[in-house]
Design a protein around this motif. Structure first.
Motif, PDB file in Angstrom:
ATOM      1  N   THR A  10      35.750  41.724  43.151  1.00 36.59           N
ATOM      2  CA  THR A  10      35.226  40.721  44.066  1.00 36.59           C
ATOM      3  C   THR A  10      33.771  41.094  44.336  1.00 36.59           C
ATOM      4  O   THR A  10      33.334  42.192  43.977  1.00 36.59           O
ATOM      5  CB  THR A  10      36.010  40.696  45.398  1.00 36.59           C
ATOM      6  OG1 THR A  10      35.779  41.939  46.090  1.00 36.59           O
ATOM      7  CG2 THR A  10      37.503  40.521  45.148  1.00 36.59           C
ATOM      8  N   PRO A  11      32.990  40.216  44.980  1.00 34.79           N
ATOM      9  CA  PRO A  11      31.597  40.591  45.288  1.00 34.79           C
ATOM     10  C   PRO A  11      31.496  41.822  46.187  1.00 34.79           C
ATOM     11  O   PRO A  11      30.469  42.497  46.192  1.00 34.79           O
ATOM     12  CB  PRO A  11      31.060  39.338  46.007  1.00 34.79           C
ATOM     13  CG  PRO A  11      31.902  38.220  45.490  1.00 34.79           C
ATOM     14  CD  PRO A  11      33.267  38.807  45.303  1.00 34.79           C
ATOM     15  N   MET A  12      32.575  42.130  46.943  1.00 34.78           N
ATOM     16  CA  MET A  12      32.503  43.235  47.889  1.00 34.78           C
ATOM     17  C   MET A  12      32.973  44.565  47.330  1.00 34.78           C
ATOM     18  O   MET A  12      32.495  45.618  47.724  1.00 34.78           O
ATOM     19  CB  MET A  12      33.344  42.924  49.134  1.00 34.78           C
ATOM     20  CG  MET A  12      32.914  41.670  49.865  1.00 34.78           C
ATOM     21  SD  MET A  12      33.575  40.162  49.081  1.00 34.78           S
ATOM     22  CE  MET A  12      35.322  40.330  49.408  1.00 34.78           C
ATOM     23  N   GLU A  13      33.931  44.538  46.390  1.00 40.48           N
ATOM     24  CA  GLU A  13      34.505  45.798  45.933  1.00 40.48           C
ATOM     25  C   GLU A  13      35.139  45.647  44.553  1.00 40.48           C
ATOM     26  O   GLU A  13      35.424  44.531  44.096  1.00 40.48           O
ATOM     27  CB  GLU A  13      35.562  46.317  46.928  1.00 40.48           C
ATOM     28  CG  GLU A  13      36.784  45.433  47.051  1.00 40.48           C
ATOM     29  CD  GLU A  13      37.822  45.956  48.038  1.00 40.48           C
ATOM     30  OE1 GLU A  13      37.585  47.000  48.676  1.00 40.48           O
ATOM     31  OE2 GLU A  13      38.871  45.311  48.165  1.00 40.48           O
ATOM     32  N   THR A  14      35.350  46.798  43.915  1.00 43.86           N
ATOM     33  CA  THR A  14      36.084  46.882  42.656  1.00 43.86           C
ATOM     34  C   THR A  14      37.303  47.761  42.886  1.00 43.86           C
ATOM     35  O   THR A  14      37.190  48.840  43.486  1.00 43.86           O
ATOM     36  CB  THR A  14      35.216  47.497  41.544  1.00 43.86           C
ATOM     37  OG1 THR A  14      34.047  46.705  41.367  1.00 43.86           O
ATOM     38  CG2 THR A  14      35.983  47.573  40.231  1.00 43.86           C
ATOM     39  N   ALA A  27      45.052  54.843  41.762  1.00 43.82           N
ATOM     40  CA  ALA A  27      44.243  53.712  42.228  1.00 43.82           C
ATOM     41  C   ALA A  27      42.877  54.226  42.657  1.00 43.82           C
ATOM     42  O   ALA A  27      42.772  55.309  43.252  1.00 43.82           O
ATOM     43  CB  ALA A  27      44.931  52.998  43.389  1.00 43.82           C
ATOM     44  N   TRP A  28      41.845  53.457  42.334  1.00 42.87           N
ATOM     45  CA  TRP A  28      40.487  53.779  42.772  1.00 42.87           C
ATOM     46  C   TRP A  28      39.862  52.522  43.352  1.00 42.87           C
ATOM     47  O   TRP A  28      40.055  51.424  42.850  1.00 42.87           O
ATOM     48  CB  TRP A  28      39.627  54.277  41.609  1.00 42.87           C
ATOM     49  CG  TRP A  28      40.139  55.541  41.005  1.00 42.87           C
ATOM     50  CD1 TRP A  28      39.976  56.814  41.464  1.00 42.87           C
ATOM     51  CD2 TRP A  28      40.907  55.655  39.808  1.00 42.87           C
ATOM     52  NE1 TRP A  28      40.596  57.704  40.634  1.00 42.87           N
ATOM     53  CE2 TRP A  28      41.176  57.023  39.605  1.00 42.87           C
ATOM     54  CE3 TRP A  28      41.402  54.736  38.880  1.00 42.87           C
ATOM     55  CZ2 TRP A  28      41.914  57.493  38.522  1.00 42.87           C
ATOM     56  CZ3 TRP A  28      42.142  55.195  37.809  1.00 42.87           C
ATOM     57  CH2 TRP A  28      42.385  56.562  37.635  1.00 42.87           C
ATOM     58  N   ILE A  29      39.106  52.732  44.415  1.00 41.10           N
ATOM     59  CA  ILE A  29      38.432  51.615  45.077  1.00 41.10           C
ATOM     60  C   ILE A  29      36.977  52.004  45.290  1.00 41.10           C
ATOM     61  O   ILE A  29      36.677  53.100  45.777  1.00 41.10           O
ATOM     62  CB  ILE A  29      39.097  51.286  46.430  1.00 41.10           C
ATOM     63  CG1 ILE A  29      40.544  50.830  46.206  1.00 41.10           C
ATOM     64  CG2 ILE A  29      38.310  50.206  47.171  1.00 41.10           C
ATOM     65  CD1 ILE A  29      41.327  50.608  47.475  1.00 41.10           C
ATOM     66  N   GLU A  30      36.080  51.111  44.902  1.00 45.65           N
ATOM     67  CA  GLU A  30      34.653  51.357  45.093  1.00 45.65           C
ATOM     68  C   GLU A  30      34.047  50.134  45.752  1.00 45.65           C
ATOM     69  O   GLU A  30      34.133  49.024  45.213  1.00 45.65           O
ATOM     70  CB  GLU A  30      33.989  51.629  43.740  1.00 45.65           C
ATOM     71  CG  GLU A  30      32.527  52.033  43.855  1.00 45.65           C
ATOM     72  CD  GLU A  30      31.961  52.445  42.519  1.00 45.65           C
ATOM     73  OE1 GLU A  30      31.904  53.668  42.253  1.00 45.65           O
ATOM     74  OE2 GLU A  30      31.594  51.558  41.728  1.00 45.65           O
TER      75      GLU A  30
END
Length: 485
Positions: A10-14, A27-30
């Motif tokens: 999304t524009p806010m996060e990957t 799981a990874w969140i950036e």
């Protein structure tokens, strides 16, 4: 066990999810506003030298200065005595550094001056001179084959100014693939070196790949059947990267256009929500309790409702065996790093202890992060460490509770009532007013009117005045005010 990778943008996060056997494993969140800086290379400026700590703080252009220990200044294993950091660095000195660990909590980033530039098959180390092979490639013949191919490729390209580490992904790779990978990583380093020569500190010289692309570089394995990406732009970016450096992988990339959100596949959203809970239920009826603190993380194993079929020792053994696999998965999923203490249920049989420890070691073999088990202590605890480079899932997705300030506990309504009594007595001794108004949460006021009504009446007699009670619905349980009237 076959698996696949899901990438949601999304524009806010990957967000990236690794699914094996239909179950979420990692799981990874950036987030765009808080993107990680691990592997980034900076031309920094030494802000402060700390001789007592054999360390220095380096300004790399971020809010907090980063930390550099003397061990990370010079190559290790050369047999030379370690020099005092004051002889190696001075305040204001420019220094090329690479980030080892993201800023976590109140700590700034951790740095090294020994650069390592990763590609698909190789890691180039400009300050080294040897060729090493990943310990996860166990076949001695394959290790020697890869070492010879890398040596030959380095000689053919005429580069003799650094060393290489052959990554696990290189197992089975041919000469052409290794040579192309080496050419790519050397060009990348040359670009970094050229940027450094003309830059003024602090300056970013090299930013690591986006989360989606480095997932392909670092996580992709032969048993990953496909990578599904729900963004057309990101799919094209990753596909271009794969065509250049990983041509055998490009056919496994897929642009996901399904109606269901991609993280609804395999119940990934539900699994992420469960990964934030302290309790992890086991299929047998047992459960884990996982607590993360700044110093270490603890995992407690409990039998719960599992009663077994034979005897207590067998029940404990079976629960611990199941817990070993669940613990390895939770460490990967939650990205828990640092010191970890596991309190398995006490086992009397030494053979059972050995088997449980071996099961944990086996389950940890699939972990991409480096980990080390130290065996069972005298207290029956299993100590281990897991390399921490980025924030855990909990640190990314959660914040400290404003009510309990991270304690995980609130003072009871009974305790608060007694605090209020003491404050009223204290106020009565220093003020002329005898009447007062107590404003507090419903739980505290209800207790004052019910269980504590007799002590409240006695207190009114003691101060010679009236105590009024008022519920403040927006007050947290520990919040109260006393107004003298």
């Amino acid at each position: 066990m076959s698996g696949e990778i899901l990438i949601n943008l999304t524009p806010m996060e990957t967000r990236v999810a690794v699914v094996e056997g239909g179950v979420l494993q990692e799981a990874w969140i950036e987030r765009r506003r808080r993107r990680g800086i691990v592997n980034n290379v900076y031309l920094g400026r030494v802000a402060r030298v700390l001789p007592g700590m054999q360390a220095a703080f380096v300004d790399i252009g971020h809010d907090r200065t980063a930390f550099l220990h003397v061990h990370e200044l010079t190559p290790s294993g050369q047999g030379e005595p370690e020099r005092p950091i004051g002889e190696l660095l001075r305040e204001g000195q420019p220094l090329t550094v690479q980030v080892l660990k993201d800023p976590i909590g109140s700590k700034g980033a951790r740095l090294t001056a020994q650069l390592s530039i990763p590609s698909r098959y190789l890691v180039f180390m400009p300050g080294a001179s040897h060729i090493g092979v990943s310990q996860r490639i166990e076949d001695s013949g394959e290790r020697e084959r890869l070492r010879q191919l890398v040596t030959a490729s380095a000689e053919s390209c005429g580069y003799h100014g650094g060393g290489f580490i052959v990554r696990t992904a290189a197992e089975g790779a041919d000469e052409t693939a290794l040579a192309a990978d080496m050419a790519f990583v050397l060009r990348l380093y040359q670009h970094i070196d050229n940027e450094r020569r003309s830059a003024q500190p602090p300056r970013l010289l090299y930013e690591d790949l986006s989360l989606a692309t480095r997932t392909l570089r670092d996580v992709m394995r032969d048993d990953i059947e496909r990578v599904r990406i729900d963004s057309r732009d990101s799919f094209e970016e990753v596909h271009a990267f794969a065509r250049q450096l990983m041509p055998g992988v490009a056919s496994r990339l897929e642009h996901y256009t399904g109606e269901r959100p991609i993280f609804d596949l395999f119940s990934v959203e539900d699994e992420l929500a469960r990964a934030l809970q302290r309790r992890v239920d086991l299929k047998s009826g047992g459960y884990l309790i996982i607590d993360q603190t700044e110093a270490m993380s603890t995992i407690d194993v409990n039998t719960g409702t599992f009663v077994g079929h034979r005897n207590l020792e067998e029940t404990i053994f079976r629960t611990n065996l199941e817990a070993a696999g669940a613990i390895a998965r939770q460490l990967r999923l939650r990205n828990i790093g640092g010191i970890i203490i596991v309190d398995f249920i006490d086992m009397l049989d030494s053979e059972h202890q050995r088997q449980v420890l071996r099961a944990l070691e086996k389950a940890l073999e699939r972990d991409h992060a480096r980990n080390r088990l130290t065996g069972v202590t005298e207290l029956g605890l299993v100590q281990m460490t897991r390399k921490r480079t980025r924030e855990s899932l909990e640190q990314i997705l959660c914040e400290t509770c404003p009510t309990c300030q991270g304690r995980g506990r609130l003072r009871s309504s009974e305790t608060l009532c007694y605090d209020i009594f003491r404050d009223i007595v204290r106020s009565g001794r220093t003020a002329s007013a005898r009447n007062c108004l107590v404003m507090a949460s419903a739980a505290v006021i209800d207790r004052l009117r019910d269980q504590e009504s007799a002590p409240l009446a006695e207190l009114e007699g003691y101060i010679g005045g009236t105590i009024r009670l008022q519920v403040e619905p927006h007050y947290a349980q520990e919040q109260y005010d006393i107004v003298l009237m």
